[in-house]
Motif scaffolding. Structure first.
Motif, PDB file in Angstrom:
ATOM      1  N   THR A  20       8.097  11.977   8.895  1.00  0.00           N
ATOM      2  CA  THR A  20       8.392  12.521   7.577  1.00  0.00           C
ATOM      3  C   THR A  20       9.890  12.735   7.428  1.00  0.00           C
ATOM      4  N   LYS A  29       1.682  11.883  -3.774  1.00  0.00           N
ATOM      5  CA  LYS A  29       2.387  12.508  -2.650  1.00  0.00           C
ATOM      6  C   LYS A  29       1.773  12.091  -1.316  1.00  0.00           C
ATOM      7  N   ASN A  30       0.439  12.107  -1.234  1.00  0.00           N
ATOM      8  CA  ASN A  30      -0.225  11.704   0.004  1.00  0.00           C
ATOM      9  C   ASN A  30      -0.061  10.205   0.256  1.00  0.00           C
ATOM     10  N   ASP A  55       4.548   6.067   4.609  1.00  0.00           N
ATOM     11  CA  ASP A  55       5.693   6.248   5.509  1.00  0.00           C
ATOM     12  C   ASP A  55       5.228   6.384   6.954  1.00  0.00           C
ATOM     13  N   ARG A  56       4.190   7.175   7.185  1.00  0.00           N
ATOM     14  CA  ARG A  56       3.677   7.340   8.555  1.00  0.00           C
ATOM     15  C   ARG A  56       3.194   6.002   9.111  1.00  0.00           C
ATOM     16  N   SER A  61       4.154  13.052  13.252  1.00  0.00           N
ATOM     17  CA  SER A  61       4.146  13.027  11.794  1.00  0.00           C
ATOM     18  C   SER A  61       5.359  13.756  11.233  1.00  0.00           C
ATOM     19  N   ARG A  83       3.457   9.802   1.708  1.00  0.00           N
ATOM     20  CA  ARG A  83       3.503  10.338   3.074  1.00  0.00           C
ATOM     21  C   ARG A  83       2.747   9.431   4.041  1.00  0.00           C
TER      22      ARG A  83
END
Length: 118
Positions: free
Chosen positions: A37, A88-89, A95-96, A33, A92
């Motif tokens: 990131t 924000k989550n 993207d992951r 992760s 993230r």
């Protein structure tokens, strides 16, 4: 050694093995992760454009869009968000997901074009 002592010993060894396995999995996940990131933070213009393109197709760019069990800007399964629906989550987690599954947003867009989902 009695049967009861042997049983306790076997259970203890199994519990320790399980604990070590959990630590190894957690460390692997943390390393992956962090890497994903960092990858997302250094996106090229093509990556950013592909990410925006997918967001517009999936939700019109809305962080609150909902379609069945999918939610947010990237229409992620609510389970992937683990109860945190914040922008924000969502960023993230998207993207992951994309870097883990496709390696890049450009590849995810290519898949989306071929299948109408990613």
């Amino acid at each position: 050694m009695s049967k009861q002592v042997k049983s306790i010993f076997v259970k203890l060894v199994a519990a320790l093995a399980l604990a070590f396995a959990c630590v190894a999995v957690a460390q692997t996940f943390a390393n992956n992760s962090t890497s994903q990131t960092v990858q997302a933070a250094n996106m090229s213009k093509k990556e950013k454009a592909a990410k925006r393109w997918i967001a517009m197709r999936e939700s019109g760019g809305s962080y609150t869009a909902r379609n069945g069990s999918c939610y947010g800007k990237y229409q992620l399964s609510i389970g992937y968000l683990h109860g945190d629906l914040s922008p924000k989550n969502q960023e993230r987690t998207a993207d992951r997901y994309v870097y883990g599954r496709y390696g890049s947003w450009v590849n995810a867009k290519r898949f989306w074009l071929a299948h109408n989902w990613y």
